[in-house]
Write an enzyme that holds these catalytic residues in place. Sequence first.
Site, mmCIF file in Angstrom:
data_model
loop_
_atom_site.group_PDB
_atom_site.id
_atom_site.type_symbol
_atom_site.label_atom_id
_atom_site.label_comp_id
_atom_site.label_asym_id
_atom_site.label_seq_id
_atom_site.Cartn_x
_atom_site.Cartn_y
_atom_site.Cartn_z
ATOM 1 N N GLU A 60 0.813 -1.225 0.000
ATOM 2 C CA GLU A 60 0.000 0.000 0.000
ATOM 3 C C GLU A 60 0.843 1.270 0.000
ATOM 4 O OE1 GLU A 60 -0.873 -2.722 1.611
ATOM 5 O OE2 GLU A 60 -2.892 -3.122 0.877
ATOM 6 N N HIS A 129 -12.026 -5.219 8.842
ATOM 7 C CA HIS A 129 -12.445 -5.069 7.437
ATOM 8 C C HIS A 129 -13.808 -4.406 7.323
ATOM 9 C CE1 HIS A 129 -9.141 -7.762 6.428
ATOM 10 N NE2 HIS A 129 -9.419 -7.665 5.150
HETATM 11 C C1 LIG Z 1 -2.454 -4.479 4.145
HETATM 12 C C2 LIG Z 1 -3.411 -5.344 3.413
HETATM 13 N N1 LIG Z 1 -3.528 -5.198 2.071
HETATM 14 C C3 LIG Z 1 -4.382 -5.967 1.389
HETATM 15 C C4 LIG Z 1 -5.159 -6.888 2.007
HETATM 16 C C5 LIG Z 1 -6.187 -7.673 1.239
HETATM 17 N N2 LIG Z 1 -5.790 -9.062 1.089
HETATM 18 C C6 LIG Z 1 -6.258 -9.996 1.925
HETATM 19 S S1 LIG Z 1 -5.634 -11.495 1.594
HETATM 20 C C7 LIG Z 1 -4.742 -10.886 0.314
HETATM 21 C C8 LIG Z 1 -3.864 -11.809 -0.443
HETATM 22 C C9 LIG Z 1 -2.785 -12.331 0.413
HETATM 23 O O1 LIG Z 1 -2.013 -13.226 -0.263
HETATM 24 P P1 LIG Z 1 -0.934 -14.089 0.462
HETATM 25 O O2 LIG Z 1 -0.091 -13.253 1.338
HETATM 26 O O3 LIG Z 1 -0.237 -14.870 -0.583
HETATM 27 O O4 LIG Z 1 -1.750 -15.044 1.430
HETATM 28 P P2 LIG Z 1 -2.819 -16.178 1.055
HETATM 29 O O5 LIG Z 1 -4.161 -15.515 1.121
HETATM 30 O O6 LIG Z 1 -2.481 -16.723 -0.272
HETATM 31 O O7 LIG Z 1 -2.699 -17.189 2.147
HETATM 32 C C10 LIG Z 1 -4.955 -9.534 0.150
HETATM 33 C C11 LIG Z 1 -4.356 -8.716 -0.900
HETATM 34 C C12 LIG Z 1 -5.031 -6.990 3.410
HETATM 35 N N3 LIG Z 1 -5.797 -7.841 4.112
HETATM 36 N N4 LIG Z 1 -4.155 -6.227 4.077
#
Ligand SMILES: Cc1ncc(C[n+]2csc(CCOP(=O)(O)OP(=O)(O)O)c2C)c(N)n1
Lengths: 324, 352
Positions: A60, A129
């Site tokens: 971000e 959220h």
């Molecule tokens: C600071 C922040 N940015 C964006 C998000 C939205 N978000 C939630 S899960 C996700 C993907 C995360 O991917 P990863 O780290 O690979 O974990 P996975 O869900 O695959 O276990 C995103 C972008 C968030 N929760 N927090």
Amino acid sequence: MAELTYREAVAVGIAQEMRRDPAVVFLGEDVAGAGGVFKTTSGLLEEFGPDRVVDTPISEQAILGAAMGAAMTGLRPIAEIMFSDFFAVCWDFVANEIAKMSYMTDGMVGCPLVIRSGNGAGLRFGAQHSQSIENWAMAVPGIKVVAPSTPADLIGLTAASVRDPDPVLLFEHKALYPTKGEVPDGEIVDELGTARVLRHGSDATVVALALMVPRALEAAERLAADGIEVTVIDVRSLVPLDTATILDSVSQTSRLFTVEENPRLCGWGAEISSIVGEEGFWDLDGPIVRITTPHLPLASAPNLEDLALPDADRIAVTIKATLG
Amino acid sequence: MPLSGAGYGEHQAVLPQPFDESLKDAPIDLDVRIELFRKQHQIRQLEKRIYDLFLQGFVRGTSHLSIGMEAIGAAFGAALRPHDYSFATYRGHGHTAARGVGPEPIIAELLGKATGLVGGKGGSMHLASAEQGMMGCYAIIGAHLCIANGAAWSARVRGTDQVAVAFFGDGATNIGAFHEAVNYAANYRLGTIFVCENNLYMEYTPISEVTPVTHPAADRAPAYGMDATVVDGNDADAVYLAARAAIERARSGGGPSIIEAKTYRHGGHSRADPGQYRPDDEVQAWLEHDPIPMYHQRLLDLGVGEDRLAEISGEVAAEIDRATEAAKSAPEPAAEELWTNVWADGGSQWRN
Ligand SMILES: Cc1ncc(C[n+]2csc(CCOP(=O)(O)OP(=O)(O)O)c2C)c(N)n1
Ligand SMILES: [Mg+2]
């Protein structure tokens, strides 16, 4: 006229501006290939290509920094912060960098950018959220803040925000994405700093924002059935704030209620109450009453989340009890 | 030119490496392996039940399942001692179960019931059980890596040998907090174990489209003077060995570790996401690289009887059924609960 969902209106608004001005670019997490995690930005990558519609890493700070640098040097970026709660991880860019650039350079360098974000509760997403953070933004001098409640307003205020020479935080309400509304044909350009009177009534003025607007309207219907007629105003833009419309209405109704989703302390309605208290005092026939989410984090259990947010019932009951 | 190196929407399938059969002979006690088997079943069956409950409309809000990724949670659950600390993401049901939290409070929490693990306040993304060392599930990406450092530091200051484990995704390696946390831990030689569950995707975007290195966690380790281990995250023995080594190192004051566990989620990112952005051959290959049947076979090869394994999975199934019924029939949280526990005094009062 066409009927669109609030969700569809997001891409319509962005596309309208990207077609008009090649300096408009759009970036965010999952916004391009996937069309947004709320499916709000489908089709933009296909139409405008990967130079102008960019999928970013989960970064971000890098997103807002890039938007800022691009805005300082001639582009008109639209950045998405997926959930408004995530502003907390990049607030430096909002509060210290973007907001202060114009002032610190004495007007030499501006930041014409828009940051859109999914705000608000109702989806049982829990404490991290679901927040309504428009009041965080409102507390920072140098940032404009809008929060449309209908598809047409969303398109028009997106356009106004993109064309504005200053940074604008545009809050989309997540619970409004599936809602529908009539949208005029052709280009839609609205104006920042304009509230809209949605219903006229002489007994009280009710000001609301985003998801609270339909709820205030529903409450107004119920009150009308009891013989109480209220004016409902959609504030739409918190900074700049259309104080004239609100003060004018209070001068006719003599009572003011705010309906706010943000937790109570320092919510946007407190500022409006204070302005009306100072400038409309002699028009008032009774205390200003703020109807807000209590000063609590939000729970995920459906019944607890529903209890926390003002609903039509609580709005109507509070207004009726106050008016006596 | 796209800003990133990869063509949009046309990413290459990333296929799993075959299981390393030699791990059958790894120095892991059979009772530990039985526990690994049980924990993997507990997580798989719990997650499948949650998915069914979601389809039936019982789970509102969101839920992020770890079906296909169970070996990682199970291995750490088996390797950690009761007083060690776990910090997980919103994809944390499995990690919570792996620390010994039973299925009933987890399911009840997802159903928004009074008997939920955190009384309905948290929901799917915010399970926690301090008693079991499960220090929470964090839904803002990156934060808990830094927080885990604090727990590891605290253990040192208090003179205990507790370790802190932070589980996170591949996508989390691109947020500043990851880099701050790893640098901090390495600099102060904290007993933090950073476990990247690299399932190849963030929400809907492949990690490879937004990251210029192959191993998003491990390849960054050298920048902080750290070694990293890349393991098959679908092989409970492989993860267990890596976990045991990292925990031992952290406990003995040897400092932090990064483990990157390669894995895959069988379903979408959350809720009803069908995960259609993933190439068919990739999905197929990973479905076949399933941790659960592989481990079943490994235990058979080690001489554990089919009847013993069936008994364990049957016990787990019965427990999940019982938990589901109990959670379904539990009451909603009472209205007064809205006002509790903002403050340490149990209340939420802010004015007189
Ligand atoms: C600071 C922040 N940015 C964006 C998000 C939205 N978000 C939630 S899960 C996700 C993907 C995360 O991917 P990863 O780290 O690979 O974990 P996975 O869900 O695959 O276990 C995103 C972008 C968030 N929760 N927090
Ligand atoms: Mg991932």
